[in-house]
Design a protein around this motif. Structure first.
Motif, PDB file in Angstrom:
ATOM      1  N   ASP A 147     -26.804  -2.352  52.610  1.00 32.63           N
ATOM      2  CA  ASP A 147     -26.494  -0.973  52.246  1.00 32.63           C
ATOM      3  C   ASP A 147     -26.536  -0.735  50.738  1.00 32.63           C
ATOM      4  OD1 ASP A 147     -24.247  -2.446  51.552  1.00 32.63           O
ATOM      5  OD2 ASP A 147     -22.862  -0.801  52.026  1.00 32.63           O
ATOM      6  N   THR A 148     -27.039  -1.710  49.980  1.00 35.38           N
ATOM      7  CA  THR A 148     -27.062  -1.579  48.517  1.00 35.38           C
ATOM      8  C   THR A 148     -27.984  -0.437  48.092  1.00 35.38           C
ATOM      9  OG1 THR A 148     -26.665  -3.948  48.262  1.00 35.38           O
ATOM     10  CG2 THR A 148     -27.491  -2.759  46.339  1.00 35.38           C
ATOM     11  N   GLN A 149     -27.467   0.395  47.223  1.00 37.22           N
ATOM     12  CA  GLN A 149     -28.265   1.463  46.625  1.00 37.22           C
ATOM     13  C   GLN A 149     -28.271   1.287  45.114  1.00 37.22           C
ATOM     14  OE1 GLN A 149     -30.782   3.237  46.633  1.00 37.22           O
ATOM     15  NE2 GLN A 149     -30.184   4.907  48.025  1.00 37.22           N
ATOM     16  N   TYR A 150     -29.445   1.506  44.497  1.00 38.22           N
ATOM     17  CA  TYR A 150     -29.601   1.280  43.059  1.00 38.22           C
ATOM     18  C   TYR A 150     -29.795   2.602  42.333  1.00 38.22           C
ATOM     19  CZ  TYR A 150     -30.290  -3.597  44.384  1.00 38.22           C
ATOM     20  OH  TYR A 150     -30.114  -4.863  44.886  1.00 38.22           O
ATOM     21  N   PHE A 151     -29.382   2.611  41.044  1.00 39.44           N
ATOM     22  CA  PHE A 151     -29.474   3.800  40.202  1.00 39.44           C
ATOM     23  C   PHE A 151     -29.984   3.388  38.824  1.00 39.44           C
ATOM     24  CE2 PHE A 151     -25.978   4.140  43.191  1.00 39.44           C
ATOM     25  CZ  PHE A 151     -26.282   5.310  43.859  1.00 39.44           C
ATOM     26  N   LEU A 152     -30.937   4.157  38.311  1.00 36.11           N
ATOM     27  CA  LEU A 152     -31.556   3.848  37.027  1.00 36.11           C
ATOM     28  C   LEU A 152     -31.045   4.805  35.953  1.00 36.11           C
ATOM     29  CD1 LEU A 152     -33.672   2.484  35.184  1.00 36.11           C
ATOM     30  CD2 LEU A 152     -35.336   4.155  36.028  1.00 36.11           C
ATOM     31  N   TYR A 153     -30.649   4.231  34.814  1.00 41.48           N
ATOM     32  CA  TYR A 153     -30.262   4.999  33.626  1.00 41.48           C
ATOM     33  C   TYR A 153     -31.123   4.503  32.470  1.00 41.48           C
ATOM     34  CZ  TYR A 153     -26.156   5.923  36.512  1.00 41.48           C
ATOM     35  OH  TYR A 153     -25.326   6.293  37.543  1.00 41.48           O
ATOM     36  N   TRP A 154     -31.496   5.434  31.582  1.00 46.06           N
ATOM     37  CA  TRP A 154     -32.296   4.998  30.450  1.00 46.06           C
ATOM     38  C   TRP A 154     -32.007   5.869  29.243  1.00 46.06           C
ATOM     39  CZ3 TRP A 154     -37.332   6.529  28.224  1.00 46.06           C
ATOM     40  CH2 TRP A 154     -37.646   7.876  28.435  1.00 46.06           C
ATOM     41  N   GLN A 155     -32.349   5.334  28.074  1.00 45.44           N
ATOM     42  CA  GLN A 155     -32.175   6.010  26.799  1.00 45.44           C
ATOM     43  C   GLN A 155     -33.399   5.704  25.951  1.00 45.44           C
ATOM     44  OE1 GLN A 155     -28.477   5.028  24.896  1.00 45.44           O
ATOM     45  NE2 GLN A 155     -28.365   6.975  23.821  1.00 45.44           N
ATOM     46  N   ASN A 156     -34.126   6.768  25.556  1.00 43.47           N
ATOM     47  CA  ASN A 156     -35.386   6.580  24.839  1.00 43.47           C
ATOM     48  C   ASN A 156     -35.171   5.974  23.456  1.00 43.47           C
ATOM     49  OD1 ASN A 156     -38.091   6.620  24.321  1.00 43.47           O
ATOM     50  ND2 ASN A 156     -38.353   8.800  24.568  1.00 43.47           N
ATOM     51  N   SER A 157     -34.057   6.249  22.838  1.00 47.46           N
ATOM     52  CA  SER A 157     -33.677   5.649  21.566  1.00 47.46           C
ATOM     53  C   SER A 157     -32.167   5.783  21.442  1.00 47.46           C
ATOM     54  CB  SER A 157     -34.382   6.346  20.388  1.00 47.46           C
ATOM     55  OG  SER A 157     -33.884   7.666  20.227  1.00 47.46           O
ATOM     56  N   LYS A 158     -31.603   5.118  20.452  1.00 45.62           N
ATOM     57  CA  LYS A 158     -30.141   5.164  20.310  1.00 45.62           C
ATOM     58  C   LYS A 158     -29.656   6.545  19.884  1.00 45.62           C
ATOM     59  CE  LYS A 158     -30.282   3.370  15.565  1.00 45.62           C
ATOM     60  NZ  LYS A 158     -29.875   2.251  14.690  1.00 45.62           N
ATOM     61  N   TYR A 159     -30.575   7.404  19.438  1.00 46.47           N
ATOM     62  CA  TYR A 159     -30.201   8.758  19.058  1.00 46.47           C
ATOM     63  C   TYR A 159     -30.425   9.760  20.195  1.00 46.47           C
ATOM     64  CZ  TYR A 159     -30.481   6.558  14.483  1.00 46.47           C
ATOM     65  OH  TYR A 159     -30.309   5.701  13.424  1.00 46.47           O
ATOM     66  N   ALA A 160     -31.074   9.337  21.267  1.00 50.19           N
ATOM     67  CA  ALA A 160     -31.343  10.233  22.380  1.00 50.19           C
ATOM     68  C   ALA A 160     -30.199  10.188  23.386  1.00 50.19           C
ATOM     69  CB  ALA A 160     -32.647   9.844  23.060  1.00 50.19           C
ATOM     70  N   ASP A 161     -30.160  11.190  24.225  1.00 50.80           N
ATOM     71  CA  ASP A 161     -29.136  11.246  25.264  1.00 50.80           C
ATOM     72  C   ASP A 161     -29.510  10.304  26.402  1.00 50.80           C
ATOM     73  OD1 ASP A 161     -27.774  13.189  23.829  1.00 50.80           O
ATOM     74  OD2 ASP A 161     -28.872  14.832  24.809  1.00 50.80           O
ATOM     75  N   TYR A 192     -34.094   1.731  26.243  1.00 55.74           N
ATOM     76  CA  TYR A 192     -33.180   0.876  26.989  1.00 55.74           C
ATOM     77  C   TYR A 192     -33.096   1.360  28.434  1.00 55.74           C
ATOM     78  CZ  TYR A 192     -28.912  -1.425  28.514  1.00 55.74           C
ATOM     79  OH  TYR A 192     -27.998  -2.167  29.198  1.00 55.74           O
ATOM     80  N   PHE A 193     -33.243   0.419  29.390  1.00 57.85           N
ATOM     81  CA  PHE A 193     -33.184   0.724  30.821  1.00 57.85           C
ATOM     82  C   PHE A 193     -32.074  -0.101  31.459  1.00 57.85           C
ATOM     83  CE2 PHE A 193     -37.423   1.632  29.411  1.00 57.85           C
ATOM     84  CZ  PHE A 193     -37.815   2.762  30.107  1.00 57.85           C
ATOM     85  N   LEU A 194     -31.347   0.529  32.352  1.00 58.84           N
ATOM     86  CA  LEU A 194     -30.281  -0.165  33.062  1.00 58.84           C
ATOM     87  C   LEU A 194     -30.310   0.266  34.524  1.00 58.84           C
ATOM     88  CD1 LEU A 194     -26.689  -0.875  31.987  1.00 58.84           C
ATOM     89  CD2 LEU A 194     -27.055   0.267  34.159  1.00 58.84           C
ATOM     90  N   VAL A 195     -30.337  -0.719  35.436  1.00 58.63           N
ATOM     91  CA  VAL A 195     -30.298  -0.445  36.873  1.00 58.63           C
ATOM     92  C   VAL A 195     -29.007  -1.014  37.431  1.00 58.63           C
ATOM     93  CG1 VAL A 195     -31.470  -0.697  39.087  1.00 58.63           C
ATOM     94  CG2 VAL A 195     -32.806  -0.580  36.982  1.00 58.63           C
ATOM     95  N   ASN A 196     -28.150  -0.135  37.915  1.00 59.26           N
ATOM     96  CA  ASN A 196     -26.885  -0.531  38.499  1.00 59.26           C
ATOM     97  C   ASN A 196     -26.971  -0.375  40.006  1.00 59.26           C
ATOM     98  OD1 ASN A 196     -24.250  -1.389  38.578  1.00 59.26           O
ATOM     99  ND2 ASN A 196     -23.573  -0.001  36.959  1.00 59.26           N
ATOM    100  N   GLY A 197     -26.002  -0.909  40.715  1.00 56.44           N
ATOM    101  CA  GLY A 197     -26.020  -0.822  42.162  1.00 56.44           C
ATOM    102  C   GLY A 197     -24.632  -0.667  42.742  1.00 56.44           C
ATOM    103  N   SER A 198     -24.592  -0.213  43.976  1.00 54.54           N
ATOM    104  CA  SER A 198     -23.316  -0.056  44.672  1.00 54.54           C
ATOM    105  C   SER A 198     -23.477  -0.459  46.124  1.00 54.54           C
ATOM    106  CB  SER A 198     -22.832   1.392  44.583  1.00 54.54           C
ATOM    107  OG  SER A 198     -23.730   2.259  45.252  1.00 54.54           O
TER     108      SER A 198
END
Length: 399
Positions: A147-161, A192-198
């Motif tokens: 049942d694991t679901q993954y979610f991707l978060y990213w930031q184009n640069s340290k000054y970007a949202d 920067y890319f980060l993939v988390n899961g639940s």
């Protein structure tokens, strides 16, 4: 040194900006009994490592490292500060060492990502195409619960949202296995890319990575390709313009590969294609009686441009080539004529009679020669074989 500092900024980004991560700090001292260094903390926002000591030591040595990087600083208090610079991913763990100089006293701490081993995503990769589109894909961890679901978060640069994926790619079970991005612009800094899961069954490990976006871009073909050929020794002049990108305007940043093949040859010759650094090329082996196929592709020569070859341009044909049109036309005309003649012959033979179409013409009678062969033949046939003359006498009786 500065590469290692990126590790600290990464930790700060993970802890302060993105989806909460499951991680903690575990420490172990070198002293057999109660350690002189206690209460180790990391202020991710200020990038400060602090601790407490029951003894008044004057000098400390602070070290932060992982399997690839190492950064060391000397301080005279129980506080180490680190500059901010992103570079190193965090999911493999980070190690802290606090040492008291000129003694054997030390404290080793480990930043360990929490969660079930083997539950983080695998084979994470991204690619940029058509200037501003980006796809990122991954596979579920080999030991991740169903049942694991993954979610991707990213930031184009340290000054970007920071942003979460807006358009996920899903597999047949509905699990997120990728993300599509639009209007992506390549910046001078790493993204920067980060993939988390639940999961309901257990904690899921996260995966993170820094990527130079220009390195994953597939360059589009050059623009406005033209070919001008002459009959003199100049041959053909091929010109084009650099491909479109979202971040590079300097034409000197590109290198081009030219592919010219003879269309009439069944097999392409194994020759090395010429490479040029300007937007023009002279093709001197031009033969106007041949037809050629031209393709061009691009890669980076310098600047922030990918060193991998991009897409080939659409094939462009030039040259006259052999005149197959006359031969083909003649063959088709001859074939059509023969077919029509054979068809007519078959129809006449099947449905028509030459006698009914061409009836015999009667021969006119010869008026000057009455005795024709036909009359003579008729008279001859009607003649009796023997001619007898009989006389009959009739007697009448009277009373």
């Amino acid at each position: 040194m500065f590469d290692m500092l990126g590790l600290l900024c990464l930790i700060w980004w993970c802890m302060m900006l993105f989806y909460p991560l499951h991680a903690d700090i575990q420490c172990m001292g070198s002293e057999p009994q109660e350690s002189s260094i206690t209460n180790v903390k990391m202020n991710w926002k200020k990038m400060e490592l602090s601790w407490e000591s029951n003894k008044n030591f004057s000098n400390y040595k602070c070290t932060i490292m992982n399997k690839a990087m190492k950064f060391t600083d000397m301080v005279n208090s129980s506080l180490c500060s680190f500059p901010v610079k992103e570079d190193v991913p965090l999911h493999k763990g980070v190690f802290f060492i606090i040492e008291v100089t000129n003694t054997s006293i030390s404290k080793n701490c480990t930043f360990l990502p929490g969660g079930m081993n083997g539950s983080a995503v695998e084979n994470f990769s991204c690619v940029i195409y058509n200037v501003s589109f980006m796809n990122c894909t991954w596979q579920a961890g080999r030991d991740a619960p169903g049942d694991t679901q993954y979610f991707l978060y990213w930031q184009n640069s340290k000054y970007a949202d920071e942003m979460e994926c807006e358009l996920y790619i899903k597999d047949e079970t509905g699990r997120n296995t990728g993300c599509r991005f639009q209007n992506v612009k390549i910046e001078t800094e790493k993204a920067y890319f980060l993939v988390n899961g639940s999961s309901k069954d257990s904690l899921i490990q996260f995966y993170d990575e820094y990527i130079e976006l220009y390195e994953i871009e597939i360059l589009t073909p050059p623009l406005n390709i033209t070919v001008n050929c002459t009959r003199d020794t100049t041959g053909c002049i091929i010109t084009w313009q650099p491909p479109r990108t979202s971040h590079v305007e300097n034409a000197k940043c590109f290198q081009y590969e030219i592919s010219i093949q003879n269309k009439d040859e069944k097999k392409e010759k194994e020759t090395k294609n010429p490479e040029v650094r300007i937007g023009t090329y002279k093709f001197q082996n031009y033969n106007e009686k041949k037809k050629y196929i031209l393709k061009i592709r691009t890669r980076g020569r310098s600047c922030l441009v990918s060193l991998k070859w991009g897409e080939w341009s659409e094939p462009i044909e030039f040259g006259q080539g052999k005149d197959y049109f006359f031969l083909v036309s003649s063959f088709l005309i001859a074939l059509g004529t023969i077919s029509v003649v054979l068809l007519q012959y078959y129809l006449f033979k099947r449905y028509c009679s030459f006698k009914s179409i061409f009836s015999p013409i009667p021969k006119p009678r010869d008026k000057f020669n009455i005795s024709t062969d036909e009359d003579i033949q008729t008279e001859y046939v009607n003649l009796p074989k023997n001619i007898f003359v009989k006389e009959i006498t009739m007697v009448e009786e009277t009373t």
